[in-house]
Design an enzyme around this catalytic site. Structure first.
Site, mmCIF file in Angstrom:
data_model
loop_
_atom_site.group_PDB
_atom_site.id
_atom_site.type_symbol
_atom_site.label_atom_id
_atom_site.label_comp_id
_atom_site.label_asym_id
_atom_site.label_seq_id
_atom_site.Cartn_x
_atom_site.Cartn_y
_atom_site.Cartn_z
ATOM 1 N N ARG A 63 -6.571 -1.684 1.750
ATOM 2 C CA ARG A 63 -7.771 -2.395 2.221
ATOM 3 C C ARG A 63 -8.924 -2.314 1.232
ATOM 4 O O ARG A 63 -10.086 -2.287 1.638
ATOM 5 C CB ARG A 63 -8.231 -1.857 3.580
ATOM 6 C CG ARG A 63 -7.284 -2.170 4.722
ATOM 7 C CD ARG A 63 -7.386 -3.636 5.120
ATOM 8 N NE ARG A 63 -6.441 -3.972 6.156
ATOM 9 C CZ ARG A 63 -6.730 -3.977 7.447
ATOM 10 N NH1 ARG A 63 -7.930 -3.664 7.869
ATOM 11 N NH2 ARG A 63 -5.802 -4.307 8.312
ATOM 12 N N ARG B 47 -16.818 -13.804 4.262
ATOM 13 C CA ARG B 47 -16.430 -13.907 5.682
ATOM 14 C C ARG B 47 -17.523 -14.503 6.563
ATOM 15 O O ARG B 47 -17.249 -14.915 7.694
ATOM 16 C CB ARG B 47 -16.005 -12.531 6.189
ATOM 17 C CG ARG B 47 -14.607 -12.145 5.767
ATOM 18 C CD ARG B 47 -13.519 -12.847 6.595
ATOM 19 N NE ARG B 47 -13.361 -12.165 7.878
ATOM 20 C CZ ARG B 47 -13.772 -12.625 9.032
ATOM 21 N NH1 ARG B 47 -14.369 -13.800 9.087
ATOM 22 N NH2 ARG B 47 -13.601 -11.933 10.133
ATOM 23 N N ARG C 112 -14.154 -5.332 4.557
ATOM 24 C CA ARG C 112 -15.513 -5.433 5.087
ATOM 25 C C ARG C 112 -16.509 -4.402 4.559
ATOM 26 O O ARG C 112 -17.701 -4.556 4.741
ATOM 27 C CB ARG C 112 -15.463 -5.368 6.622
ATOM 28 C CG ARG C 112 -14.934 -6.643 7.232
ATOM 29 C CD ARG C 112 -14.452 -6.438 8.628
ATOM 30 N NE ARG C 112 -13.272 -5.579 8.616
ATOM 31 C CZ ARG C 112 -12.556 -5.263 9.680
ATOM 32 N NH1 ARG C 112 -12.899 -5.707 10.855
ATOM 33 N NH2 ARG C 112 -11.487 -4.496 9.574
ATOM 34 N N ASP D 190 -2.075 -10.931 5.197
ATOM 35 C CA ASP D 190 -1.886 -10.047 6.351
ATOM 36 C C ASP D 190 -0.397 -9.931 6.662
ATOM 37 O O ASP D 190 0.369 -10.849 6.366
ATOM 38 C CB ASP D 190 -2.635 -10.566 7.580
ATOM 39 C CG ASP D 190 -2.801 -9.462 8.624
ATOM 40 O OD1 ASP D 190 -3.729 -8.638 8.466
ATOM 41 O OD2 ASP D 190 -1.968 -9.380 9.550
ATOM 42 N N TYR E 222 3.257 -5.952 17.260
ATOM 43 C CA TYR E 222 2.255 -6.987 17.563
ATOM 44 C C TYR E 222 2.912 -8.193 18.247
ATOM 45 O O TYR E 222 2.359 -8.755 19.191
ATOM 46 C CB TYR E 222 1.524 -7.409 16.284
ATOM 47 C CG TYR E 222 0.723 -6.251 15.723
ATOM 48 C CD1 TYR E 222 -0.561 -5.990 16.193
ATOM 49 C CD2 TYR E 222 1.272 -5.386 14.791
ATOM 50 C CE1 TYR E 222 -1.279 -4.901 15.723
ATOM 51 C CE2 TYR E 222 0.562 -4.290 14.318
ATOM 52 C CZ TYR E 222 -0.708 -4.049 14.791
ATOM 53 O OH TYR E 222 -1.405 -2.963 14.340
HETATM 54 O O1 CP3 Z 1 -4.471 -3.609 1.713
HETATM 55 C C1 CP3 Z 1 -4.992 -4.757 1.687
HETATM 56 O O2 CP3 Z 1 -6.217 -4.918 1.631
HETATM 57 C C2 CP3 Z 1 -4.120 -5.968 1.651
HETATM 58 C C3 CP3 Z 1 -4.355 -6.925 2.718
HETATM 59 C C4 CP3 Z 1 -3.988 -6.452 4.106
HETATM 60 C C5 CP3 Z 1 -4.769 -6.716 5.267
HETATM 61 N N1 CP3 Z 1 -4.083 -6.217 6.337
HETATM 62 C C6 CP3 Z 1 -6.059 -7.408 5.314
HETATM 63 C C7 CP3 Z 1 -6.804 -7.448 6.572
HETATM 64 C C8 CP3 Z 1 -2.873 -5.760 4.495
HETATM 65 C C9 CP3 Z 1 -1.747 -5.198 3.655
HETATM 66 C C10 CP3 Z 1 -2.932 -5.640 5.895
HETATM 67 C C11 CP3 Z 1 -1.881 -4.952 6.666
HETATM 68 C C12 CP3 Z 1 -1.935 -4.973 8.107
HETATM 69 N N2 CP3 Z 1 -2.416 -5.954 8.903
HETATM 70 C C13 CP3 Z 1 -1.369 -3.975 8.913
HETATM 71 C C14 CP3 Z 1 -0.612 -2.754 8.422
HETATM 72 C C15 CP3 Z 1 -1.448 -1.835 7.645
HETATM 73 C C16 CP3 Z 1 -2.358 -1.009 8.450
HETATM 74 O O3 CP3 Z 1 -3.574 -1.075 8.201
HETATM 75 O O4 CP3 Z 1 -1.853 -0.258 9.275
HETATM 76 C C17 CP3 Z 1 -1.583 -4.339 10.229
HETATM 77 C C18 CP3 Z 1 -1.176 -3.538 11.425
HETATM 78 C C19 CP3 Z 1 -2.227 -5.604 10.222
HETATM 79 C C20 CP3 Z 1 -2.632 -6.432 11.380
HETATM 80 C C21 CP3 Z 1 -4.075 -6.575 11.437
HETATM 81 N N3 CP3 Z 1 -4.828 -7.366 10.599
HETATM 82 C C22 CP3 Z 1 -4.949 -5.949 12.346
HETATM 83 C C23 CP3 Z 1 -4.525 -4.980 13.428
HETATM 84 C C24 CP3 Z 1 -6.233 -6.381 12.041
HETATM 85 C C25 CP3 Z 1 -7.483 -6.062 12.811
HETATM 86 C C26 CP3 Z 1 -7.993 -4.736 12.497
HETATM 87 C C27 CP3 Z 1 -8.966 -4.825 11.376
HETATM 88 O O5 CP3 Z 1 -8.932 -3.976 10.494
HETATM 89 O O6 CP3 Z 1 -9.800 -5.736 11.430
HETATM 90 C C28 CP3 Z 1 -6.149 -7.233 10.901
HETATM 91 C C29 CP3 Z 1 -7.275 -7.901 10.195
HETATM 92 C C30 CP3 Z 1 -7.368 -7.680 8.720
HETATM 93 N N4 CP3 Z 1 -6.319 -7.614 7.844
HETATM 94 C C31 CP3 Z 1 -8.575 -7.544 7.995
HETATM 95 C C32 CP3 Z 1 -8.228 -7.409 6.647
HETATM 96 C C33 CP3 Z 1 -9.173 -7.282 5.460
HETATM 97 C C34 CP3 Z 1 -9.993 -7.607 8.557
HETATM 98 C C35 CP3 Z 1 -10.314 -9.046 8.753
HETATM 99 C C36 CP3 Z 1 -11.767 -9.364 8.763
HETATM 100 O O7 CP3 Z 1 -12.379 -9.273 9.841
HETATM 101 O O8 CP3 Z 1 -12.297 -9.741 7.707
#
Ligand code: CP3
Length: 351
Positions: A29, A42, A33, A78, A161
């Site tokens: 990540r 965003r 944010r 994602d 999910y």
């Molecule tokens: O590492 C990275 O930055 C690469 C991009 C990436 C994202 N999500 C961007 C993202 C990766 C590899 C993921 C993986 C991901 N996504 C997982 C497994 C890894 C982990 O963190 O356990 C899971 C379970 C998801 C599903 C997901 N996507 C959830 C549960 C959420 C909401 C929670 C949150 O953090 O907001 C997301 C959204 C998400 N994926 C964001 C980002 C940058 C935030 C989106 C935003 O509001 O801008």
């Protein structure tokens, strides 16, 4: 086309357990944010819209390299991005201000055998062109400075999910394992097939390493991991073997399962903070290791943070095959200065 300049980059060398002059560092990540630049993007576009724009993917993926000097970039996308192509109606809810994060929602979750049978395997070039165009655009922007990591979600994590319908725990999916084991395997097989075609396409488009985000293995017993998840994870590793692209397996809560994870055919195991890194190393002989700073330390004061960073480096950094990372993703309230200080501390360490 692979940019030749980054082929021998220290991140890739560390994945291959070759000696490096300094320890490579990236953070899960690292685009997100906590960055003012990401929040500005965003404000104008939704999360899925961002994930579907190759130009924005390239901009957002490269920004932490420019801002903090990380040694690898990770594709901005994602692990659920392909679910619409499989037939699932995915949205991301807007997080309410001050009330925590928005999360994924699936309007038609997978609950029955016929739901599982109806899932389609995506064709990346047709269904996810923006991911592959995004990879090519990232490579133009990075111009060989650092390698690019592609990724997919692991079958258990994506299923959690797809079956629960959002970030709502694991009860329905785990119940499915016991009530309909054949159905659960059929679901994991399809999600594994979907993971494999995406990884192959990402590698073809220019990803130079891949990470499998199987984040929630810590939810399962040893028996269930071995029956329901490990065989599928081994099939993913095998499907992308021999491409010269290191394969990283990431999970959390797996301190008691590392020896099993080490046998699945991956090159690198990513561990969380629940186990001292030297103990983790002893359980994955012959493999590279990634981790394992608790991301919460990045929210606190500088002194204990940097002391812990140095302790991890002392414990793991003197043997080839180590990549500094967090145990899970960066949290949104993280101050940028702590990220910068951590990267500097890793770069200052000499193996
Ligand atoms: O590492 C990275 O930055 C690469 C991009 C990436 C994202 N999500 C961007 C993202 C990766 C590899 C993921 C993986 C991901 N996504 C997982 C497994 C890894 C982990 O963190 O356990 C899971 C379970 C998801 C599903 C997901 N996507 C959830 C549960 C959420 C909401 C929670 C949150 O953090 O907001 C997301 C959204 C998400 N994926 C964001 C980002 C940058 C935030 C989106 C935003 O509001 O801008």
């Amino acid at each position: 086309m692979r940019p030749p300049m980054s082929h021998d980059h220290l991140f890739l060398k560390a994945c291959r357990r070759q000696p490096v002059e300094r320890i490579p560092v990236w953070m899960m990540r690292q685009a997100g944010r906590y960055q003012p630049s990401y929040r500005a993007v965003r404000e104008k576009v939704g999360f899925l819209e961002l994930c579907r724009s190759p130009e924005l993917i390239a901009q957002v993926t490269a920004s932490p390299i420019d801002e903090f000097g990380f040694d690898a970039a990770i594709l901005f996308s994602d692990i659920l991005i392909h679910l619409p192509a499989m037939g699932l109606d995915l949205t991301f809810e807007k997080g309410e201000k001050g009330k925590g994060d928005g999360g994924p929602k699936i309007a038609n979750p997978v609950r029955t055998r016929s739901d599982i049978e109806a899932l389609r395997i995506p064709e990346p070039a047709r269904d996810l062109p923006y991911v592959l165009d995004g990879i090519r655009a990232i490579q133009r922007v990075l111009a060989g400075r650092v390698p690019l990591i592609g990724f997919v979600g692991g079958p258990f994590t994506v299923a959690s999910y797809a079956v629960e319908g959002g970030s709502q725990g694991f009860t329905r999916l785990k119940t499915m394992l016991y009530a309909d084991p054949m159905g659960a395997h059929a679901l994991f097989r399809k999600l594994t097939d979907a993971a494999i075609v995406q990884l192959q396409a990402q590698i073809e488009a220019g990803a130079q390493a891949v990470q499998i985000f199987e984040s929630w293995l810590g939810e399962l017993s040893r028996e269930d991991l071995e029956e329901f998840v490990f065989p599928h994870l081994a099939r993913i590793a095998e499907a992308v073997a021999g491409k010269g692209v290191p394969r990283i397996l990431f999970s959390t809560g797996t301190s008691t399962h590392l020896a099993g994870m080490a046998r699945l055919g991956y090159d690198v195991i990513s561990v969380d903070w629940r186990i001292p890194i030297a103990e983790a190393r002893a359980q994955v002989p012959g493999l590279a290791l990634q981790g394992n700073l608790d991301s919460t330390m990045l929210l606190g004061p500088r002194e204990p943070l940097l002391a812990r960073v140095r302790a991890i480096l002392e414990a793991a950094g003197h043997q080839p095959g180590y990549i500094f990372n967090l145990g899970h993703g960066i949290q949104p309230p993280t101050p940028s200065e702590n990220v910068r200080a951590t990267v500097e501390a890793v770069h200052a360490f000499r193996p």
